[in-house]
Scaffold this active site. Structure first.
Site, PDB file in Angstrom:
ATOM      1  N   ASP A   8      66.112  31.014  52.421  1.00  0.00           N
ATOM      2  CA  ASP A   8      66.600  32.356  52.713  1.00  0.00           C
ATOM      3  C   ASP A   8      67.938  32.157  53.426  1.00  0.00           C
ATOM      4  O   ASP A   8      67.965  31.829  54.608  1.00  0.00           O
ATOM      5  CB  ASP A   8      65.603  33.098  53.603  1.00  0.00           C
ATOM      6  N   GLU A  69      67.475  32.540  47.566  1.00  0.00           N
ATOM      7  CA  GLU A  69      67.649  33.976  47.374  1.00  0.00           C
ATOM      8  C   GLU A  69      69.118  34.295  47.145  1.00  0.00           C
ATOM      9  O   GLU A  69      69.997  33.736  47.809  1.00  0.00           O
ATOM     10  CB  GLU A  69      67.137  34.747  48.593  1.00  0.00           C
ATOM     11  N   ASP A 142      62.564  34.738  58.944  1.00  0.00           N
ATOM     12  CA  ASP A 142      63.387  34.036  57.954  1.00  0.00           C
ATOM     13  C   ASP A 142      62.596  32.930  57.257  1.00  0.00           C
ATOM     14  O   ASP A 142      62.807  32.657  56.078  1.00  0.00           O
ATOM     15  CB  ASP A 142      64.633  33.448  58.629  1.00  0.00           C
TER      16      ASP A 142
END
Length: 166
Positions: A8, A69, A142
């Site tokens: 992430d 991502e 996260d």
């Protein structure tokens, strides 16, 4: 067994999640956590710290594949640009040191985790807990988000565009 690291991306905090999986959809959590960069450090040094930490994670866990991502810009374009730079060094490290990189949009992750493209963070994190058979939602957020990226990769079979360098 295969191993995937999900990321992430961020500048201040990069989440990561390491999962092992097999052809029968058995998943095992190997590790998860975050990479933090100091706010008082210069921007180029923070980027270098991210590159170094991602490289060290790849060396330590030796993933077969890496999933990251993609960015979604909401309102603050300046913050978005800085995060894009951070994501760039993360992708560079992934391609250089693993060679197999897959990218997923926030919509793809939400759909893979909940079946609903407008799911909120709490719903996604709860599904991470369920899919991995954990007692509680992984913290910090996260890290849970990075595990969701890795799970999306496993559940979709890596059907996104990928980059190979070897």
């Amino acid at each position: 067994m295969k191993r995937v690291i999900g990321f992430d991306p961020g500048l201040a905090i990069v989440g990561y999640g390491v999962l092992d999986f097999d052809d029968f959809n058995h998943k095992t959590v190997v590790d998860y956590g975050v990479i933090n960069t100091p706010k008082d450090e210069s921007f180029p040094v923070r980027l270098a710290l991210i590159y170094q930490a991602v490289t060290e994670l790849i060396a330590k866990y030796k993933p077969d594949e890496i999933a990251a991502e993609e960015l979604f810009f909401n309102t603050n374009i300046t913050t978005g640009i800085n995060v894009a730079h951070a994501r760039g060094v993360l992708l560079l490290a992934a391609v250089h040191h693993c060679g197999k990189l897959y990218e997923y949009t926030p919509l793809q992750i939400k759909q893979a985790m909940t079946g609903y493209g407008r799911a909120d963070k709490k719903q996604i994190q709860e599904m991470v807990k369920v899919f991995l058979g954990l007692q509680k939602v992984p913290k910090p957020d996260d890290a849970a988000d990075a595990l969701a990226v890795a799970l999306t990769h496993i559940q979709t079979g890596g059907l996104t565009d990928k980059f190979y360098i070897k």
